[in-house]
Write a protein that holds these residues in place. Structure first.
Motif, mmCIF file in Angstrom:
data_model
loop_
_atom_site.group_PDB
_atom_site.id
_atom_site.type_symbol
_atom_site.label_atom_id
_atom_site.label_comp_id
_atom_site.label_asym_id
_atom_site.label_seq_id
_atom_site.Cartn_x
_atom_site.Cartn_y
_atom_site.Cartn_z
ATOM 1 N N MET A 146 -0.624 6.691 9.030
ATOM 2 C CA MET A 146 0.130 5.838 9.748
ATOM 3 C C MET A 146 0.125 5.381 11.205
ATOM 4 S SD MET A 146 4.408 5.366 9.487
ATOM 5 C CE MET A 146 4.706 6.992 9.329
ATOM 6 N N HIS A 147 -0.398 6.633 11.816
ATOM 7 C CA HIS A 147 -0.558 6.410 13.386
ATOM 8 C C HIS A 147 -1.775 5.497 13.660
ATOM 9 C CE1 HIS A 147 -1.021 7.916 17.402
ATOM 10 N NE2 HIS A 147 -2.377 7.972 17.124
ATOM 11 N N LEU A 148 -2.842 5.633 12.677
ATOM 12 C CA LEU A 148 -3.819 4.483 12.846
ATOM 13 C C LEU A 148 -3.775 3.173 12.319
ATOM 14 C CD1 LEU A 148 -6.763 6.965 11.024
ATOM 15 C CD2 LEU A 148 -6.678 6.413 13.725
ATOM 16 N N LEU A 149 -2.647 2.933 11.475
ATOM 17 C CA LEU A 149 -2.296 1.678 10.843
ATOM 18 C C LEU A 149 -0.891 1.100 11.644
ATOM 19 C CD1 LEU A 149 -3.243 2.283 7.389
ATOM 20 C CD2 LEU A 149 -4.660 0.999 8.990
ATOM 21 N N ALA B 120 0.748 -1.111 -0.128
ATOM 22 C CA ALA B 120 0.036 -0.030 -0.040
ATOM 23 C C ALA B 120 1.081 1.155 0.060
ATOM 24 C CB ALA B 120 -0.887 -0.114 1.236
ATOM 25 N N PHE B 121 0.760 2.076 -0.718
ATOM 26 C CA PHE B 121 1.418 3.325 -1.033
ATOM 27 C C PHE B 121 0.291 4.783 -0.550
ATOM 28 C CE2 PHE B 121 5.268 3.829 -3.824
ATOM 29 C CZ PHE B 121 5.803 2.383 -3.460
ATOM 30 N N PHE B 122 0.975 5.438 0.472
ATOM 31 C CA PHE B 122 -0.053 6.770 0.969
ATOM 32 C C PHE B 122 0.781 7.770 0.583
ATOM 33 C CE2 PHE B 122 -1.080 2.784 3.551
ATOM 34 C CZ PHE B 122 -2.427 3.173 3.977
ATOM 35 N N CYS B 123 0.153 8.427 -0.291
ATOM 36 C CA CYS B 123 1.022 9.659 -0.717
ATOM 37 C C CYS B 123 -0.227 10.700 -1.219
ATOM 38 C CB CYS B 123 2.000 9.330 -2.083
ATOM 39 S SG CYS B 123 2.902 10.841 -2.489
ATOM 40 N N TRP B 124 0.016 12.117 -0.911
ATOM 41 C CA TRP B 124 -0.866 13.147 -1.147
ATOM 42 C C TRP B 124 -0.657 13.501 -2.730
ATOM 43 C CZ3 TRP B 124 -1.336 18.725 0.489
ATOM 44 C CH2 TRP B 124 -0.157 19.541 0.018
ATOM 45 N N VAL C 174 0.083 -3.615 -6.118
ATOM 46 C CA VAL C 174 0.116 -2.195 -5.597
ATOM 47 C C VAL C 174 -1.265 -1.404 -5.733
ATOM 48 C CG1 VAL C 174 1.656 -0.165 -5.264
ATOM 49 C CG2 VAL C 174 2.598 -2.387 -6.249
ATOM 50 N N HIS C 175 -1.202 -0.748 -4.250
ATOM 51 C CA HIS C 175 -2.609 -0.019 -4.251
ATOM 52 C C HIS C 175 -1.994 1.284 -3.697
ATOM 53 C CE1 HIS C 175 -5.911 -3.187 -4.318
ATOM 54 N NE2 HIS C 175 -4.572 -3.795 -4.159
ATOM 55 N N TYR C 176 -2.541 2.541 -4.465
ATOM 56 C CA TYR C 176 -1.906 3.887 -4.193
ATOM 57 C C TYR C 176 -3.082 4.738 -3.659
ATOM 58 C CZ TYR C 176 1.402 7.700 -5.656
ATOM 59 O OH TYR C 176 2.232 8.779 -5.551
ATOM 60 N N PHE C 177 -2.899 5.013 -2.459
ATOM 61 C CA PHE C 177 -4.047 5.933 -1.855
ATOM 62 C C PHE C 177 -3.379 7.480 -1.919
ATOM 63 C CE2 PHE C 177 -4.074 1.684 -0.005
ATOM 64 C CZ PHE C 177 -5.516 1.573 0.181
ATOM 65 N N GLU D 18 -9.865 9.345 5.433
ATOM 66 C CA GLU D 18 -10.194 8.828 4.373
ATOM 67 C C GLU D 18 -9.507 7.802 3.477
ATOM 68 O OE1 GLU D 18 -11.501 11.725 1.615
ATOM 69 O OE2 GLU D 18 -12.818 13.092 3.141
ATOM 70 N N MET D 19 -7.877 8.216 3.848
ATOM 71 C CA MET D 19 -7.270 6.940 3.032
ATOM 72 C C MET D 19 -7.257 5.593 3.743
ATOM 73 S SD MET D 19 -3.794 9.150 2.499
ATOM 74 C CE MET D 19 -3.259 9.796 0.831
ATOM 75 N N VAL D 20 -7.537 5.811 5.200
ATOM 76 C CA VAL D 20 -7.462 4.649 5.974
ATOM 77 C C VAL D 20 -8.752 3.839 5.814
ATOM 78 C CG1 VAL D 20 -7.559 3.702 8.312
ATOM 79 C CG2 VAL D 20 -6.122 5.467 7.862
ATOM 80 N N GLU D 21 -9.914 4.636 5.413
ATOM 81 C CA GLU D 21 -11.112 4.142 5.108
ATOM 82 C C GLU D 21 -10.880 3.221 3.933
ATOM 83 O OE1 GLU D 21 -14.375 7.037 5.625
ATOM 84 O OE2 GLU D 21 -15.635 5.572 4.477
ATOM 85 N N ALA D 22 -10.660 3.924 2.899
ATOM 86 C CA ALA D 22 -10.246 3.222 1.891
ATOM 87 C C ALA D 22 -9.417 1.952 1.574
ATOM 88 C CB ALA D 22 -9.915 4.026 0.550
ATOM 89 N N PHE D 23 -8.502 2.288 2.260
ATOM 90 C CA PHE D 23 -7.543 0.965 2.738
ATOM 91 C C PHE D 23 -8.035 -0.263 3.193
ATOM 92 C CE2 PHE D 23 -4.634 -1.204 6.192
ATOM 93 C CZ PHE D 23 -3.673 -1.531 5.384
ATOM 94 N N ARG D 24 -9.003 -0.025 4.423
ATOM 95 C CA ARG D 24 -9.631 -1.105 4.870
ATOM 96 C C ARG D 24 -10.507 -1.940 4.191
ATOM 97 N NH1 ARG D 24 -7.722 -0.793 9.934
ATOM 98 N NH2 ARG D 24 -7.735 1.133 11.442
ATOM 99 N N ALA D 25 -11.044 -1.185 3.007
ATOM 100 C CA ALA D 25 -12.066 -1.684 2.308
ATOM 101 C C ALA D 25 -11.148 -2.632 1.373
ATOM 102 C CB ALA D 25 -12.616 -0.675 1.413
ATOM 103 N N VAL D 26 -9.872 -2.730 1.169
ATOM 104 C CA VAL D 26 -9.241 -3.607 0.229
ATOM 105 C C VAL D 26 -8.320 -4.411 1.147
ATOM 106 C CG1 VAL D 26 -9.767 -2.296 -1.841
ATOM 107 C CG2 VAL D 26 -7.737 -1.819 -0.615
ATOM 108 N N ASP D 27 -8.381 -4.298 2.351
ATOM 109 C CA ASP D 27 -7.246 -5.182 3.073
ATOM 110 C C ASP D 27 -7.528 -6.690 3.588
ATOM 111 O OD1 ASP D 27 -4.900 -5.115 4.598
ATOM 112 O OD2 ASP D 27 -5.789 -4.579 6.568
ATOM 113 N N ASP D 28 -8.289 -6.956 2.488
ATOM 114 C CA ASP D 28 -8.531 -8.633 2.679
ATOM 115 C C ASP D 28 -8.165 -9.034 1.118
ATOM 116 O OD1 ASP D 28 -9.248 -11.060 3.302
ATOM 117 O OD2 ASP D 28 -11.349 -10.575 2.979
#
Lengths: 498, 389
Positions: free
Chosen positions: B108-111, B6-10, B39-42, B81-91
């Motif tokens: 990152m703090h939340l994950l 997972a990539f997190f980048c604004w 690769v998932h890019y948020f 919002e990124m974390v919400e989208a992340f959780r939707a595809v974390d399986d």
């Protein structure tokens, strides 16, 4: 000529030393007024050069010729490339030096190379006839002064172009020397023999040439001081078919021990097992017919990022020279103006690949450019009387920098100026809309046409121009009209481009 | 073995692009995807972005549309919002989570219980030209940068200079931080152009030497230093022309500073116009006060350009003086000296450009950079297992 030792794999590697010698006339700061019985060259060039030539002979040429002769007697081989202009100057002011060079040239271990007589930019201009005339005139001169008929061509500044290569067979030359930077494909191995059409090509080894021409004089160089034995070792360890080392002959008179190194080279080379040869001897060992298609090379073009004329000043001067060539009835002064010396002085840095390095400030380049343009302007002005319409020739002529049209932006120079109507047209093609609009609003073009070009007719037409297109059309029409009027009887068949 | 990353980048090349971070993160993601990794890019959606997700060049993009009254609040909402989208595809679950710069640190703090890698492409201190600020955003952003380095499993950064900066600025332990340079795709920046024709297009004489600046017009990038150097360059050679490509908060003052000088401001230059200028320029100047890596350096080298750059961060580390570029101290006199050193020697200019291009091909190829990133991911996973036991 030394015998070639052959190995099982083919001819042994040979090393060619080429010594270049050229010196043209220096331009006056401002041309003289013409008087009867005055040599036309005297109007434009410093002709009182006896002391300079004598100094060149005593400082460089006589000691260098002695050193080369001793080396030649020991089996050393080399080639000489001497411009026709310099042989004229030596004949007049230092005949002993010309005789000494003659002894070198006539030695069986040496070879005389072919160059354009005036070492001129004419070779770089798209004028095949002029190029052929210059090379053939030089050949005749070499026959007279050195008893030689050169067959290997060395272009001015080693800058070779496609038109030159195509015209070369008509000069009787079968081979040429150049620098890798003018060749395609790029990054060629300079130690191999190549071909271009029916001509063989040898490439100068720039690094080994600059070791002598430049780095030898640099105490900061990590190989300083360089001795003959070390240099001979480098040559011995350089693989390939031929290593071509080139150097300005007058560099040997610059002190610092280079003359002594050259004197010591023949013994050092022999000690290292290095065989020297003339370019023709190398080519005899590698005949063109035996070279495979992988050795065929082409030539770079200015629009491919390589051009000998690299600055605005050089380009402006060369364009003016080229335009003048289409109508000047007498080319003799023009040929002296075409000498690459004048153009080299218009760049802040020059030299490299064995040529004497030079670095000057931009003031010096502007001064060199100013001298050149004033001379060309005066030459065209004086030649105007010989054509059908003097007025047309005067309007179309090159202007000195003082009368050029300087493009500007917000009151500051844009970095270029038009030195003729034709150049103004060229620059209008790219200068920005805002710059053109500002000049139109101030009627700068009108004033220039009236005051500098002295063309009232054009000024009255330009005053009605409202934008770039109208201005370009008006100027182009006027140029076409004036070119037709200017045609002299002797140039009636020449191209009509201004 | 293929991993789920997972990539997190604004920012990204396919939605919102701000600066050099977008190509650095996007191209790494694409390179990983081309090796068979999932690769998932948020990231943020641009105003023109349609939908919430897209598959582009093998990478799954998930777009969020945050809002906020200030940059800190905005990034907090974005992270959620990124974390919400992340959780939707974390399986099945992601193997590695790679965070880029401070903006998604709250995600990152939340994950933070997952395997996380935090990439510093820059620091707030560096963006401020190597100075501390006393305004509240500076403190907030610096705090998030510290927190990101503290909670992440491992840290990646783009040069040794910024690694040292992180060690003294945020107490990031040396063992935790690996230098992985940014890659470049040289073919994207090389174009056969007629330099004279390009110069003519901008009203410049085809043989006038052209000095190019490309970058944001902000204090960190030092465009004011270049403009201040211009008169000194013109003293040596009067026909040099300058083009400044980019936008930023300093634009108005730079235009004023350059009044009467041969400097053209073109705004943000993109696509073919950027390529044309990059390949037609004689010298590319990078006058940054702080530059963690300096993507513009590898882009200029890819185009075979001669570079004069300040001796900071990745620029100083990667340029070999007088071989593939001219590094100079961060001051206008030195920048002018560097340009003057090369400007009248076209052969030297070309030689430096050729050497730069060779270096790009040998050291900044994405294949090499991706190998290095994957090594960090493997170490992060191994470390997380150790921490768990």
């Amino acid at each position: 000529m030394p015998l070639l030792m052959r190995t099982a794999d083919g001819p042994e590697k040979q090393v060619c030393f080429v010594f270049d010698l050229h010196g043209g006339l220096h331009l006056r700061a401002a041309p003289l007024r013409p008087r009867s019985r005055r040599d036309p060259l005297e109007l434009y060039f410093e002709t009182d050069v006896g002391r300079t030539i004598r100094d060149l002979a005593d400082r460089s040429l006589l000691p260098a010729a002695d050193a080369l002769l001793r080396g030649l007697d020991q089996g050393f081989a080399c080639a000489l490339s001497v411009s026709g202009t310099l042989t004229d100057l030596l004949e007049r002011h230092a005949p002993d030096a010309l005789a000494a060079l003659g002894r070198v040239a006539r030695h069986p271990g040496s070879e005389v190379l072919s160059v354009p007589y005036h070492h001129g930019l004419a070779a770089l201009l798209p004028d095949r006839d002029e190029f052929l005339a210059e090379v053939l005139r030089h050949r005749e001169r070499m026959q007279v002064v050195f008893g030689a008929s050169p067959t290997v061509f060395s272009p001015p500044e080693l800058c070779m172009t496609r038109p030159m290569a195509e015209a070369l067979p008509a000069t009787g030359c079968t081979a040429l020397l150049t620098e890798p930077r003018w060749c395609l494909p790029r990054e060629l191995d300079p130690t191999l023999v190549y071909r271009s059409g029916s001509s063989a090509v040898l490439l100068r080894h720039c690094r080994l040439s600059d070791d002598l021409a430049t780095r030898f004089f640099t105490p900061e160089w990590d190989r300083y001081p360089l001795y003959a034995e070390t240099y001979a070792g480098w040559l011995a360890r350089t693989p390939g078919e031929c290593v071509l080392v080139g150097l300005d002959l007058d560099r040997l008179g610059d002190g610092g021990g280079l003359l002594e190194l050259v004197e010591a080279l023949p013994a050092a080379l022999e000690e290292s097992g290095v065989v020297t040869a003339t370019p023709s001897a190398v080519l005899a060992a590698h005949p063109v017919g035996a070279l495979g298609p992988e050795r065929e090379l082409g030539w770079t073009a200015p629009d491919e990022g390589e051009s000998w004329l690299e600055t605005i000043l050089q380009h402006s001067a060369a364009s003016a020279l080229s335009r003048a060539s289409t109508w000047l009835p007498d080319r003799e002064v023009w040929r002296h103006l075409s000498s690459t010396d004048h153009f080299r002085a218009m760049a802040m840095r020059s030299g490299g690949c064995g040529r004497r390095p030079a670095a000057v400030g931009h003031e010096a380049t502007v001064e060199a450019f100013g001298r050149f343009m004033r001379a060309l302007s005066a030459l065209e002005e004086r030649s105007a009387a010989q054509v059908r319409s003097r007025k047309a020739a005067l309007t179309l002529r090159t202007l000195p920098p003082e009368q050029a049209f300087g493009f500007s932006r917000d009151g500051h120079a844009a970095g270029y100026a038009a030195h003729s109507l034709a150049e103004c047209l060229e620059q209008l093609a790219f200068t920005s809309d805002r710059v053109v609009a500002d000049h139109l609003a101030r009627q700068d073009f009108v004033h220039w046409c009236r005051d500098a070009l002295d063309d009232q007719v054009l000024a009255e037409k330009v005053i009605r121009c409202r934008n770039r297109n109208e201005l370009q059309e008006t100027m182009q029409e006027r140029i076409d009209e004036l070119v037709c009027r200017r045609r002299s009887p002797s140039s009636a068949g020449s191209p009509s481009t201004p | 073995m293929p991993q789920k990353i997972a990539f997190f980048c604004w920012e990204s090349l396919h939605a919102v692009r701000v600066g050099g971070l977008a190509p650095a993160a996007t191209e790494l993601a694409e390179s990983l995807a081309s090796r068979g990794h999932e690769v998932h890019y948020f990231t943020r959606a641009a105003p023109a972005t349609v939908g919430d997700s897209a598959l582009i060049d093998g990478v799954h993009y998930h777009f969020c549309r945050p809002d906020g009254e200030n940059i800190v609040e905005y990034c907090r909402v974005m992270s959620e919002e990124m974390v919400e989208a992340f959780r939707a595809v974390d399986d099945p679950p992601f193997d590695v989570l790679h965070f880029h710069d401070w903006h998604p640190v709250e995600a990152m703090h939340l994950l933070q219980d997952r395997v996380t890698v935090f990439s510093y492409h820059s620091t707030e201190y560096g963006r401020n030209g190597g100075n501390f600020g006393d305004w509240w955003e500076f403190g907030e952003i610096s705090g998030k940068e510290w927190h990101g380095g503290y909670i992440s499993t491992l840290v990646m950064t783009v040069s040794h200079q910024i690694r040292t900066e992180l060690m003294w600025l945020y107490n990031v332990p040396e063992w935790k931080c690996t230098v992985v340079p940014n890659g470049v795709r040289p073919e994207r920046f090389r174009k056969a152009v007629d330099p004279g024709a390009v110069k003519r297009h901008y009203g410049i004489h085809p043989l006038a030497p052209l000095v190019l600046y490309v970058g944001r017009l902000v204090y960190q990038k030092g465009p004011d230093l270049l403009i201040e150097a211009v008169p000194r360059i013109l003293q040596k050679r009067w026909d040099v022309q300058f083009i400044v490509g980019g936008t930023g908060q300093m634009e108005a003052e730079l235009r004023e500073q350059a009044r009467g000088l041969p400097v053209q401001f073109l705004g943000y230059i993109l696509g073919e116009a950027h390529l044309d200028l990059l390949n037609a320029a004689d010298v590319v100047v990078i006058p940054s006060r702080n530059e963690p890596f300096g993507l513009v350096l590898t882009e200029a080298w890819s185009a075979g350009r001669c570079v004069v750059a300040t001796d900071v961060g990745g620029l100083g580390e990667n340029i070999e003086p007088f071989v593939d570029g001219i590094p100079v101290p961060v001051q206008p006199e030195s920048i002018a000296w560097g340009v003057n050193y090369v400007i009248d020697d076209p052969q030297f200019i070309r030689a430096l450009g050729r050497a730069g291009r060779k270096k790009v091909l040998a050291r900044f190829d994405w294949a090499l950079v991706t190998d290095a990133a994957l090594e960090v991911y493997d170490r992060a996973k191994a470390l997380k297992i150790l921490q768990g036991t």
